[in-house]
Design a protein around this motif. Structure first.
Motif, short mmCIF file in Angstrom:
data_model
loop_
_atom_site.label_atom_id
_atom_site.label_comp_id
_atom_site.label_asym_id
_atom_site.label_seq_id
_atom_site.Cartn_x
_atom_site.Cartn_y
_atom_site.Cartn_z
N VAL A 85 41.94 38.99 30.40
CA VAL A 85 40.97 37.85 30.67
C VAL A 85 40.17 37.53 29.61
O VAL A 85 39.58 38.50 29.14
CB VAL A 85 40.16 38.32 31.77
CG1 VAL A 85 39.19 37.25 32.39
CG2 VAL A 85 41.31 38.46 33.29
N VAL B 112 38.82 42.77 29.37
CA VAL B 112 38.03 41.42 29.23
C VAL B 112 37.39 41.29 27.93
O VAL B 112 36.96 42.02 27.43
CB VAL B 112 37.25 41.56 30.47
CG1 VAL B 112 36.23 40.20 30.31
CG2 VAL B 112 37.70 41.70 31.74
N LEU C 166 43.83 36.04 39.51
CA LEU C 166 44.41 37.04 38.92
C LEU C 166 45.80 37.60 39.54
O LEU C 166 46.67 37.75 38.77
CB LEU C 166 43.35 38.24 39.15
CG LEU C 166 42.25 38.17 38.29
CD1 LEU C 166 41.15 39.14 38.59
CD2 LEU C 166 42.41 38.26 36.65
N LEU D 238 44.37 34.95 31.01
CA LEU D 238 43.70 34.19 31.94
C LEU D 238 42.47 33.73 31.27
O LEU D 238 41.53 34.58 31.14
CB LEU D 238 43.71 34.75 33.48
CG LEU D 238 42.94 34.01 34.14
CD1 LEU D 238 43.61 32.69 34.62
CD2 LEU D 238 42.64 34.83 35.59
N ALA E 97 38.39 41.66 37.23
CA ALA E 97 39.40 42.04 36.09
C ALA E 97 39.45 43.63 35.97
O ALA E 97 40.73 44.30 35.91
CB ALA E 97 38.89 41.53 34.76
N PRO F 125 47.76 38.15 34.61
CA PRO F 125 47.54 38.21 33.01
C PRO F 125 47.62 39.51 32.50
O PRO F 125 47.30 40.44 33.40
CB PRO F 125 46.25 37.48 32.88
CG PRO F 125 45.63 37.91 34.41
CD PRO F 125 46.50 37.91 35.25
N MET G 160 33.40 38.38 37.57
CA MET G 160 34.89 38.20 37.15
C MET G 160 35.25 39.53 36.31
O MET G 160 36.46 39.96 36.67
CB MET G 160 34.74 37.00 36.17
CG MET G 160 34.78 35.71 37.03
SD MET G 160 34.77 34.28 35.57
CE MET G 160 34.79 33.01 36.84
N CYS G 161 34.24 40.00 35.55
CA CYS G 161 34.66 41.24 34.93
C CYS G 161 34.68 42.36 35.89
O CYS G 161 35.83 43.11 35.58
CB CYS G 161 33.45 41.71 34.00
SG CYS G 161 33.15 40.69 32.43
#
Length: 127
Positions: free
Chosen positions: A70, A106, A62, A5, A99, A67, A95-96
């Protein structure tokens, strides 16, 4: 199910100057990375937060794409007009976090991550 992703951390409304202009730049580097990865046989999904971002939207991406990893990819083509804002870094960290909660690795490609290695590594360890 996607192998990767791809996303970026340039939300237009985090930069008042760019929001006033309302001439958003397409995330060219992210799109080129997607094309190259697809050419090599990877299944790639894209999350574009230029015009709309919420933590729930990224988590939905997600959940939708499942995925295996990322990748956050900064658009270095337009670096002078899209200097890193603290909000962009916070977006990357958010975002981390999402994930990590999904147990996904990531990768971050950005000049900001290069300039602030300790912050990114500290965040990765504490997430």
């Amino acid at each position: 199910m996607a192998d990767i992703l791809l996303a970026h951390c340039n939300h237009l409304f985090f930069d008042r100057k760019q929001a006033r202009k309302m001439q958003p730049y397409p995330p060219l580097q992210t799109l080129l990375a997607a094309a190259c990865l697809r050419r090599e046989g990877f299944e790639v999904a894209l999350f574009d937060c230029t015009l709309e971002y919420t933590p729930e939207a990224f988590r939905h991406a997600l959940d939708r794409h499942h995925p295996r990893m990322v990748v956050l990819c900064e658009d270095n083509f337009n670096f002078l007009t899209k200097m890193c804002l603290t909000r962009n870094r916070e977006l990357a960290f958010s975002m981390c976090q999402a994930a990590k909660e999904a147990r996904l690795p990531v990768v971050v490609n950005s000049s900001d991550a290069t300039d602030h290695i300790a912050d990114y590594l500290h965040t990765a360890r504490t997430l």
